[in-house]
Design a protein around this motif. Structure first.
Motif: not given
Length: 330
Positions: A227-249
């Motif tokens: 449940x926790x991982x799904x919540x986080x992955x949804x957020x990370x997916x949105x970061x990736x989909x919007x081409x936002x900074x990920x490496x040191x977030x």
């Protein structure tokens, strides 16, 4: 609060500004093309690691070159693609895991039953989402059918064939045109209409712990952890989909760590304070990928990417030196 007064400046003026701040630019033509393709604003977060935080003028540390910025940007872009690839595989598998458990146990249209969800779960919103998808699918078909009817060069047989093909282009369209009871499509098709965020909320909203545990077992994780991982992955997916900074977030949605010592997990992530960076997401994805694709080489591709960019400060990702030697990754 104060009035915004910063002017919009051209690419040539952006290069001048960067040089005034101490950035070394060996090939100005190439740097200008990069800014034309990426934009100064998008590149700004990648400048900050090279700018002392106490400097109000945003000056660069001595020796910083434009190539360092472009390499960091390229690394982050490729990291996002790699993470997105794993999230896609995991997302599809989780949809299947929920559907393959809930359908046979509770019926093809199980999600119509409010009793299977917690009271605080917005069940009406779920039904409204699927209803809207079906209605839009039917409206799209009706519009296309009208255009087909107006074709002057096609006979009636050809028009009917074209309509049949259009009717089969999506299940939402097919169901709306074929069935009226129940009103909405079956659960296995419903899942294809949900975003990962909606999927995360649905799993969290399931009323029965027995259902959640059975679904989570298919992915070899405890239900609260999934449940926790799904919540986080949804957020990370949105970061990736919007081409936002990920490496040191710094993660806004901090995923839970496994509590059991028997759960295979990196030792460096068992220590407090190490679960707010992308390192914990990479570990979660590796665990899930091993369940959905036992022969996966995803972790090797991750290692190869980091080896290709040896100057990237991996500590900002939450990874220690020698992270790959941890038994979790072997």
């Amino acid at each position: 609060m104060r009035r915004f007064t910063k002017p919009a400046i051209s690419v040539a003026e952006q290069l001048t500004l960067l040089k005034q701040r101490g950035l070394q630019i060996q090939d100005e033509e190439r740097a200008a093309l990069f800014l034309e393709a990426v934009s100064f604003f998008r590149l700004t977060p990648y400048m900050r690691p090279f700018q002392p935080s106490e400097d109000p003028d945003h000056s660069f540390a001595p020796g910083t070159g434009f190539r360092q910025l472009s390499q960091l940007y390229d690394f982050d872009r490729r990291l996002r693609l790699l993470v997105m690839d794993a999230i896609e595989r995991v997302e599809v598998a989780i949809r299947a895991a929920i559907s393959n458990h809930m359908g046979p146990l509770h019926g093809a249209h199980w999600y119509l039953e409010s009793r299977l969800f917690k009271r605080r779960y917005d069940h009406h919103r779920l039904l409204r989402t699927i209803r809207d998808k079906q209605q839009k699918a039917q409206q799209d078909y009706d519009r296309e059918a009208r255009r087909i009817d107006q074709l002057a060069h096609a006979d009636e047989h050809r028009k009917q064939l074209l309509k049949q093909r259009r009717a089969q282009e999506s299940y939402a369209r097919h169901y709306a045109l074929t069935y009226d009871d129940p009103e909405l499509m079956p659960g296995w098709a419903m899942f294809e209409e949900l975003t990962l965020g909606e999927l995360s909320h649905l799993f969290k909203g399931l009323a029965r712990d027995s259902d959640k545990k059975a679904i989570a077992r298919r992915l070899a994780v405890p239900a609260p952890l999934l449940e926790s991982w799904l919540h986080t992955l949804a957020t990370v997916r949105n970061i990736c989909a919007h081409h936002a900074r990920l490496w040191n977030r710094e993660l806004g949605i901090k995923p839970e760590r496994p509590r059991s010592q028997d759960f295979l997990w990196p030792e460096y992530l068992r220590r407090p304070g190490q679960h707010t960076r992308i390192a914990i997401v990479l570990a979660a994805l590796h665990h899930l990928m091993r369940q959905v694709s036992p022969h996966t080489r995803w972790h090797l591709r991750l290692a190869e990417l980091l080896q290709e960019f040896p100057d990237i400060p991996i500590q900002a990702m939450g990874l220690p030196q020698g992270w790959l030697e941890d038994g979790f990754w072997q």
